[in-house]
Design an enzyme around this catalytic site. Structure first.
Site, PDB file in Angstrom:
ATOM      1  N   LYS A  62      -3.579 -10.290  -6.523  1.00 18.06           N
ATOM      2  CA  LYS A  62      -4.870 -10.471  -5.854  1.00 18.06           C
ATOM      3  C   LYS A  62      -5.954  -9.603  -6.500  1.00 18.06           C
ATOM      4  CE  LYS A  62      -6.065  -8.385  -1.905  1.00 18.06           C
ATOM      5  NZ  LYS A  62      -6.502  -8.052  -0.530  1.00 18.06           N
ATOM      6  N   LYS A 107     -10.517  -4.584  -4.451  1.00 16.50           N
ATOM      7  CA  LYS A 107     -11.590  -3.636  -4.767  1.00 16.50           C
ATOM      8  C   LYS A 107     -11.052  -2.278  -5.204  1.00 16.50           C
ATOM      9  CE  LYS A 107     -13.218  -3.826  -0.144  1.00 16.50           C
ATOM     10  NZ  LYS A 107     -12.107  -3.716   0.800  1.00 16.50           N
ATOM     11  N   LYS A 110       0.829  -1.214   0.000  1.00 18.87           N
ATOM     12  CA  LYS A 110       0.000   0.000   0.000  1.00 18.87           C
ATOM     13  C   LYS A 110       0.863   1.263   0.000  1.00 18.87           C
ATOM     14  CE  LYS A 110      -4.444  -1.756   0.978  1.00 18.87           C
ATOM     15  NZ  LYS A 110      -5.723  -1.738   1.652  1.00 18.87           N
TER      16      LYS A 110
HETATM   17  N1  AQP Z   1      -8.931 -11.543  -3.783  1.00 20.00           N
HETATM   18  C1  AQP Z   1      -9.311 -12.036  -2.614  1.00 20.00           C
HETATM   19  N2  AQP Z   1      -9.426 -13.376  -2.442  1.00 20.00           N
HETATM   20  C2  AQP Z   1      -9.828 -13.887  -1.248  1.00 20.00           C
HETATM   21  N3  AQP Z   1     -10.144 -13.118  -0.176  1.00 20.00           N
HETATM   22  C3  AQP Z   1     -10.041 -11.784  -0.308  1.00 20.00           C
HETATM   23  N4  AQP Z   1     -10.266 -10.764   0.538  1.00 20.00           N
HETATM   24  C4  AQP Z   1     -10.015  -9.600  -0.095  1.00 20.00           C
HETATM   25  N5  AQP Z   1      -9.631  -9.828  -1.363  1.00 20.00           N
HETATM   26  C5  AQP Z   1      -9.628 -11.180  -1.528  1.00 20.00           C
HETATM   27  C6  AQP Z   1     -10.730 -10.913   1.908  1.00 20.00           C
HETATM   28  O1  AQP Z   1     -11.839 -10.054   2.098  1.00 20.00           O
HETATM   29  C7  AQP Z   1     -11.861  -9.618   3.462  1.00 20.00           C
HETATM   30  C8  AQP Z   1     -12.083  -8.171   3.523  1.00 20.00           C
HETATM   31  O2  AQP Z   1     -11.014  -7.480   2.929  1.00 20.00           O
HETATM   32  P1  AQP Z   1     -10.793  -5.972   3.303  1.00 20.00           P
HETATM   33  O3  AQP Z   1     -11.904  -5.148   2.815  1.00 20.00           O
HETATM   34  O4  AQP Z   1     -10.543  -5.839   4.750  1.00 20.00           O
HETATM   35  O5  AQP Z   1      -9.465  -5.530   2.643  1.00 20.00           O
HETATM   36  P2  AQP Z   1      -8.491  -6.139   1.660  1.00 20.00           P
HETATM   37  O6  AQP Z   1      -8.041  -7.500   2.038  1.00 20.00           O
HETATM   38  O7  AQP Z   1      -7.414  -5.119   1.538  1.00 20.00           O
HETATM   39  O8  AQP Z   1      -9.412  -6.241   0.375  1.00 20.00           O
HETATM   40  P3  AQP Z   1      -9.241  -5.505  -0.960  1.00 20.00           P
HETATM   41  O9  AQP Z   1     -10.395  -5.884  -1.807  1.00 20.00           O
HETATM   42  O10 AQP Z   1      -7.883  -5.751  -1.525  1.00 20.00           O
HETATM   43  O11 AQP Z   1      -9.396  -3.991  -0.519  1.00 20.00           O
HETATM   44  P4  AQP Z   1      -8.512  -2.755  -0.860  1.00 20.00           P
HETATM   45  O12 AQP Z   1      -8.419  -2.737  -2.364  1.00 20.00           O
HETATM   46  O13 AQP Z   1      -9.267  -1.597  -0.302  1.00 20.00           O
HETATM   47  O14 AQP Z   1      -7.192  -2.945  -0.200  1.00 20.00           O
HETATM   48  C9  AQP Z   1     -10.553 -10.078   4.100  1.00 20.00           C
HETATM   49  O15 AQP Z   1     -10.802 -11.221   4.887  1.00 20.00           O
HETATM   50  C10 AQP Z   1      -9.704 -10.435   2.924  1.00 20.00           C
HETATM   51  O16 AQP Z   1      -8.787 -11.460   3.247  1.00 20.00           O
END
Ligand code: AQP
Length: 331
Positions: free
Chosen positions: A197, A200, A115
């Protein structure tokens, strides 16, 4: 434990439109625990501001994330659903745990490194201490089990280390939590870059399938998904694009990898991608419908947030009074 029930905690950030990675890796697993565990599912808005958010969007997405929890099958009567910033003990314990977490430990976190690269204009202290706030979220409820995607494994390990360190200094205070990572869908990858990965906050709209995408959008994105040149549907580490599509197809159909390989034996990727798109769009359709129904009644969502926060705060207070006493704060 609360009564005879073990405790489950997890959260999702309202930092963008939720993806099928969030759905398959996390939210879909949450309801497995609703019957036999005491469950706390939180919209972690305090975490979301480690990256700059547009205020109106953050507010809207907080409602949406709560509605999505419910649309994905979480009944507020059986699960405590709430917003992190409504229970001030999260921030309070987060600060205290900062003082029991080492700079070196936080420096090793891969999410911080990723990040910091992505948001090089805003490498704030919150981004660095994000894992301690996450430890506070979990430890506040004396959590036994944390269902998360595999990308959160390192943070969960840190939460365990911090709990053990605190317990060693002050005697048993926190339950040391275990992760629950569904082996089927631990990590859903980007459709455009299948070694990364699915996230979002990805700016490439074709890389990400959102839970609320229309069927047309879902089909279009899968049609464009990156595969490889050997035109053979087979699960293998050296075929990340095809393997990722097989993982998604398996999650939505319940078929095994062997069954999928047989089903598409001798057929091209065109057919395969179409089938994955259909299965995904059909699987998400009921969630989309229920989401629309729930979002039409904001007052109801607010009642649920309020009741959830009251209940969460009740349990959080118990942990906080123990922590304050152990540290030596005057009551
Ligand atoms: N690609 C993924 N595959 C499996 N699990 C995933 N999670 C996120 N992306 C995947 C799981 O979703 C939960 C919530 O995630 P989060 O919102 O706390 O943040 P994150 O992991 O940082 O998800 P993003 O989508 O990548 O968000 P941004 O883009 O804002 O950083 C967690 O349990 C995560 O493991």
């Amino acid at each position: 434990m609360i009564g005879d029930n073990k405790i489950v905690f997890s959260g999702v950030q309202p930092s963008g439109n939720l993806t099928i990675g969030n759905y398959l890796g996390a939210i879909k697993n949450f309801s497995r625990f609703s019957e036999d565990y005491k469950t706390f599912y939180c919209v972690v808005d305090l975490h979301a501001i480690t990256v700059r958010q547009v205020p109106a969007e953050l507010r809207r997405r907080t409602y949406e994330t709560l509605a999505l929890y419910m649309a994905c099958g979480l009944d507020p009567k059986k699960n405590t659903l709430f917003v992190q910033s409504h229970v001030s003990a999260h921030a309070e314990l987060g600060w205290m745990l900062d003082c029991y977490t080492m700079f070196g430990e936080l420096s090793r976190m891969t999410q911080f490194k990723d990040k910091s690269q992505k948001h090089s204009q805003n490498i704030n202290a919150g981004l660095f201490t994000y894992p301690t706030l996450m430890a506070a979220d979990i430890l506040l409820y004396q959590t036994d089990v944390v269902p998360v995607g595999v990308d959160q494994k390192q943070h969960l390990e840190l939460a365990r280390d911090v709990a053990e360190r605190f317990n060693q200094i002050y005697g048993p205070t926190f339950t040391v939590p275990e992760g629950y990572m569904s082996t089927d869908t631990m990590k859903i990858m980007s459709l455009a870059e299948p070694t990364a990965k699915m996230s979002k906050s990805d700016t490439n709209q074709n890389a990400v399938v959102y839970i609320l995408d229309s069927k047309d959008d879902v089909m279009r994105k899968f049609k464009k998904a990156v595969t490889d040149s050997d035109a053979c549907v087979r699960y293998s580490e050296d075929k990340p694009g095809v393997s990722n599509l097989m993982t998604i197809y398996r999650a939505f159909t319940g078929k095994t990898f062997e069954e999928i390989e047989r089903e598409f034996d001798g057929r091209g990727y065109g057919d395969f991608k179409l089938a994955v798109g259909e299965a995904c769009a059909d699987g998400l359709a009921p969630v989309r419908d229920e989401f629309a129904r729930l979002m039409a009644d904001k007052a109801h969502l607010e009642e649920i947030m309020k009741a959830g926060a009251d209940e969460a705060a009740y349990y959080a207070r118990k942990t906080m009074s123990k922590v304050r006493r152990k540290i030596g704060f005057v009551n």
